[in-house]
Design a protein around this motif. Structure first.
Motif, short mmCIF file in Angstrom:
data_model
loop_
_atom_site.label_atom_id
_atom_site.label_comp_id
_atom_site.label_asym_id
_atom_site.label_seq_id
_atom_site.Cartn_x
_atom_site.Cartn_y
_atom_site.Cartn_z
N LEU A 123 4.33 15.24 1.14
CA LEU A 123 5.56 15.42 1.91
C LEU A 123 5.46 14.75 3.27
O LEU A 123 6.44 14.16 3.76
CB LEU A 123 5.87 16.91 2.07
CG LEU A 123 6.34 17.63 0.81
CD1 LEU A 123 6.38 19.14 1.04
CD2 LEU A 123 7.69 17.12 0.35
N SER A 124 4.29 14.81 3.89
CA SER A 124 4.10 14.15 5.18
C SER A 124 4.22 12.64 5.05
O SER A 124 4.87 11.99 5.88
CB SER A 124 2.72 14.51 5.75
OG SER A 124 2.64 15.88 6.04
N ALA A 125 3.61 12.07 4.02
CA ALA A 125 3.68 10.63 3.81
C ALA A 125 5.12 10.20 3.53
O ALA A 125 5.60 9.19 4.07
CB ALA A 125 2.77 10.21 2.66
N ALA A 126 5.82 10.94 2.70
CA ALA A 126 7.21 10.60 2.38
C ALA A 126 8.10 10.76 3.61
O ALA A 126 9.01 9.95 3.84
CB ALA A 126 7.72 11.48 1.24
N GLY A 127 7.85 11.78 4.40
CA GLY A 127 8.61 11.96 5.63
C GLY A 127 8.40 10.82 6.61
O GLY A 127 9.35 10.33 7.23
N PHE A 128 7.15 10.37 6.73
CA PHE A 128 6.85 9.23 7.59
C PHE A 128 7.60 7.99 7.10
O PHE A 128 8.18 7.25 7.88
CB PHE A 128 5.34 8.97 7.61
CG PHE A 128 4.97 7.68 8.27
CD1 PHE A 128 4.98 7.56 9.65
CD2 PHE A 128 4.62 6.58 7.51
CE1 PHE A 128 4.65 6.37 10.26
CE2 PHE A 128 4.28 5.38 8.11
CZ PHE A 128 4.29 5.27 9.49
N LEU A 129 7.58 7.78 5.79
CA LEU A 129 8.24 6.62 5.21
C LEU A 129 9.73 6.62 5.52
O LEU A 129 10.32 5.58 5.80
CB LEU A 129 8.02 6.60 3.69
CG LEU A 129 8.66 5.46 2.92
CD1 LEU A 129 8.09 4.12 3.36
CD2 LEU A 129 8.46 5.66 1.43
N ARG A 130 10.33 7.79 5.50
CA ARG A 130 11.78 7.88 5.73
C ARG A 130 12.18 7.67 7.18
O ARG A 130 13.31 7.28 7.46
CB ARG A 130 12.29 9.22 5.23
CG ARG A 130 12.23 9.29 3.71
CD ARG A 130 12.72 10.60 3.17
NE ARG A 130 12.49 10.64 1.73
CZ ARG A 130 11.81 11.60 1.13
NH1 ARG A 130 11.33 12.60 1.82
NH2 ARG A 130 11.62 11.56 -0.17
N VAL A 131 11.29 7.95 8.12
CA VAL A 131 11.66 7.79 9.53
C VAL A 131 11.35 6.40 10.06
O VAL A 131 11.86 6.02 11.12
CB VAL A 131 11.00 8.84 10.45
CG1 VAL A 131 11.44 10.23 10.07
CG2 VAL A 131 9.50 8.72 10.47
N VAL A 132 10.54 5.63 9.33
CA VAL A 132 10.25 4.26 9.76
C VAL A 132 11.46 3.41 9.43
O VAL A 132 11.93 3.39 8.30
CB VAL A 132 8.99 3.72 9.03
CG1 VAL A 132 8.80 2.24 9.31
CG2 VAL A 132 7.77 4.50 9.44
N PRO A 133 11.98 2.69 10.42
CA PRO A 133 13.16 1.86 10.14
C PRO A 133 12.79 0.71 9.19
O PRO A 133 11.66 0.22 9.21
CB PRO A 133 13.57 1.33 11.51
CG PRO A 133 12.35 1.46 12.36
CD PRO A 133 11.54 2.58 11.80
N ARG A 134 13.76 0.34 8.39
CA ARG A 134 13.55 -0.82 7.52
C ARG A 134 13.52 -2.07 8.37
O ARG A 134 14.42 -2.32 9.17
CB ARG A 134 14.67 -0.92 6.49
CG ARG A 134 14.58 0.12 5.41
CD ARG A 134 15.61 -0.07 4.35
NE ARG A 134 15.46 -1.39 3.76
CZ ARG A 134 16.48 -2.10 3.31
NH1 ARG A 134 17.70 -1.62 3.35
NH2 ARG A 134 16.30 -3.28 2.79
N LEU A 135 12.47 -2.84 8.22
CA LEU A 135 12.33 -4.06 9.00
C LEU A 135 12.99 -5.22 8.25
O LEU A 135 13.03 -5.22 7.02
CB LEU A 135 10.85 -4.36 9.23
CG LEU A 135 10.10 -3.28 10.00
CD1 LEU A 135 8.62 -3.62 10.05
CD2 LEU A 135 10.66 -3.14 11.40
N PRO A 136 13.48 -6.20 8.98
CA PRO A 136 14.06 -7.36 8.29
C PRO A 136 12.96 -8.11 7.55
O PRO A 136 11.79 -8.01 7.90
CB PRO A 136 14.65 -8.19 9.43
CG PRO A 136 13.94 -7.75 10.65
CD PRO A 136 13.54 -6.33 10.43
N PRO A 137 13.33 -8.90 6.54
CA PRO A 137 12.32 -9.67 5.82
C PRO A 137 11.59 -10.63 6.75
O PRO A 137 12.18 -11.15 7.70
CB PRO A 137 13.10 -10.42 4.76
CG PRO A 137 14.52 -10.07 4.93
CD PRO A 137 14.66 -9.10 6.05
#
Length: 84
Positions: free
Chosen positions: A58-72
Motif C-alpha cells: 500500500l505504501s509503494a502504491a500510494g507513493f506511485l500515485r502521488v508522483v506526477p507523471r513526467l513527460p516522455p
C-alpha cells in the motif's frame, strides 16, 4: 473482511491496470507492480507476514500515485554553437 493476501493480490491487479492505462508514471509503475507481485509471492511462500507485506504494498502504491507523471524523455538537441 478479505484476508491481507487477497487484498495484496487485488492491489497488484489495480497497479497493473494503472500501468496499462498509463495513469501512473511509466518509469516507476512497472517497478512498483513487480514489487507488489514479489510481495504476493513472498506471502504465498510463507516468507513474509501478510499484514506487513500489505502495508508495504500500500505504501509503494500510494507513493506511485502521488508522483506526477513526467513527460516522455526526448533526445537532447545540441546546438552547433555550443563549444565542445
Amino acid at each position: 473482511m478479505p484476508t491481507p493476501l487477497l487484498q495484496l493480490r487485488a492491489l497488484r491487479d489495480i497497479v497493473e491496470a494503472e500501468v496499462f492505462d498509463q495513469r501512473v508514471d511509466a518509469c516507476l509503475g512497472p517497478g512498483v507492480h513487480r514489487y507488489v507481485a514479489a510481495l504476493v509471492r513472498l506471502v504465498e511462500d510463507g516468507d513474509r507476514d501478510p499484514s506487513i507485506a500489505l502495508n508495504e504494498g500500500l505504501s509503494a502504491a500510494g507513493f506511485l500515485r502521488v508522483v506526477p507523471r513526467l513527460p516522455p524523455v526526448r533526445a537532447r538537441q545540441w546546438s552547433p554553437q555550443c563549444p565542445a
